[in-house]
Enzyme design. Sequence first.
Site, PDB file in Angstrom:
ATOM      1  N   ASN A 282       3.580  63.975 -39.793  1.00  0.00           N
ATOM      2  CA  ASN A 282       4.482  62.820 -39.768  1.00  0.00           C
ATOM      3  C   ASN A 282       4.180  61.961 -40.992  1.00  0.00           C
ATOM      4  OD1 ASN A 282       6.174  60.701 -39.179  1.00  0.00           O
ATOM      5  ND2 ASN A 282       4.904  59.872 -37.541  1.00  0.00           N
ATOM      6  N   TRP A 283       5.020  62.086 -42.012  1.00  0.00           N
ATOM      7  CA  TRP A 283       4.782  61.356 -43.264  1.00  0.00           C
ATOM      8  C   TRP A 283       5.142  59.880 -43.147  1.00  0.00           C
ATOM      9  CZ3 TRP A 283       6.203  64.537 -48.264  1.00  0.00           C
ATOM     10  CH2 TRP A 283       5.377  65.668 -48.327  1.00  0.00           C
ATOM     11  N   LYS A 284       5.845  59.501 -42.087  1.00  0.00           N
ATOM     12  CA  LYS A 284       6.281  58.114 -41.927  1.00  0.00           C
ATOM     13  C   LYS A 284       7.063  57.681 -43.182  1.00  0.00           C
ATOM     14  CE  LYS A 284       2.487  57.365 -38.753  1.00  0.00           C
ATOM     15  NZ  LYS A 284       1.483  56.439 -38.185  1.00  0.00           N
TER      16      LYS A 284
ATOM     17  N   HIS B 245       8.279  57.165 -31.013  1.00  0.00           N
ATOM     18  CA  HIS B 245       6.997  56.890 -31.668  1.00  0.00           C
ATOM     19  C   HIS B 245       6.600  55.435 -31.426  1.00  0.00           C
ATOM     20  CE1 HIS B 245       3.956  56.388 -34.795  1.00  0.00           C
ATOM     21  NE2 HIS B 245       3.843  57.704 -34.798  1.00  0.00           N
TER      22      HIS B 245
ATOM     23  N   GLU C 221      -0.031  59.792 -28.087  1.00  0.00           N
ATOM     24  CA  GLU C 221      -0.621  59.012 -29.173  1.00  0.00           C
ATOM     25  C   GLU C 221      -1.182  57.712 -28.605  1.00  0.00           C
ATOM     26  OE1 GLU C 221       2.367  57.953 -32.039  1.00  0.00           O
ATOM     27  OE2 GLU C 221       3.622  57.062 -30.503  1.00  0.00           O
TER      28      GLU C 221
ATOM     29  N   GLY D 180      -3.923  55.010 -36.928  1.00  0.00           N
ATOM     30  CA  GLY D 180      -4.208  54.310 -38.174  1.00  0.00           C
ATOM     31  C   GLY D 180      -5.454  53.456 -38.155  1.00  0.00           C
TER      32      GLY D 180
ATOM     33  N   SER E 120      -5.375  59.387 -35.453  1.00  0.00           N
ATOM     34  CA  SER E 120      -6.518  59.547 -36.358  1.00  0.00           C
ATOM     35  C   SER E 120      -7.083  60.965 -36.316  1.00  0.00           C
ATOM     36  CB  SER E 120      -7.606  58.525 -36.033  1.00  0.00           C
ATOM     37  OG  SER E 120      -7.138  57.207 -36.257  1.00  0.00           O
TER      38      SER E 120
ATOM     39  N   GLY F 158      -0.757  61.918 -38.906  1.00  0.00           N
ATOM     40  CA  GLY F 158      -0.234  60.877 -39.782  1.00  0.00           C
ATOM     41  C   GLY F 158      -0.844  60.937 -41.163  1.00  0.00           C
ATOM     42  N   GLY F 159      -1.801  60.039 -41.441  1.00  0.00           N
ATOM     43  CA  GLY F 159      -2.357  59.899 -42.784  1.00  0.00           C
ATOM     44  C   GLY F 159      -2.860  61.183 -43.403  1.00  0.00           C
TER      45      GLY F 159
END
Length: 241
Positions: free
Chosen positions: A9-11, A88, A158, A164, A203, A224-225
Amino acid sequence: MRKPIAAANWKMNGDFSLLDDFAQANITSDKCETIFALPSVLLDRAQKLGLNALAGQDVSAQVKGAFTGEISASMLKMLGCQYCIIGHSERRQYHHEDEALLIEKWRRLKEAEITPIYCIGELQAEYDAHATQQALERQLRPILEENLVDHKTIIAYEPVWAIGTGKAATPDYAQHVHQMIRQIVAQNYASIAPAMRLLYGGSVKPDNAGLLICQADIDGFLIGGASLDVGLFTKIIETMK
């Protein structure tokens, strides 16, 4: 057997250069399915580069019309999306999306034959109050009662307090919650629940992915990140083999 999923998920991140890096890396595995949930402006290029599988990060609850800034399910289908994230925590928090709206989004995806990746999870306050099950049931029950779930449905857990923050849920806790989710689904869909793929998001990194994926009810990750780094994403996939 449930095939694991690594969903990136690049957001609101990424550009053509990063997309090209991922395409050149040719990240594939016969042991797990990769999904790239990209900003909509990158989907066309990703499709042309052969990046698979593609997912939208959100979808309109409307079919079409005067809804400036929205993207419809049919548009996502046109751009090659097989999947789409809905619910989300960031959409719930910043756009105040509730289950009534998410049911309509789910219907639009189903009409377009796009598989939803439905996100659920508890807030920090709910976690602290040991109210995780109540939070998950509140987010799941309306969906389950609408007869929208099928064998392709993906649910992503999540924990909002982990997104994050660098604070991932422990493998034991994550397994406990995933088992709980499967049991809740089974109350309405006894034949579907055992085969439904459940993802963990919060995370996820190479150093915790291996212990998480070993859990009986965790079938992959919504990342995510770490999904913005070819090396980190590849290492996470390697733990799933």
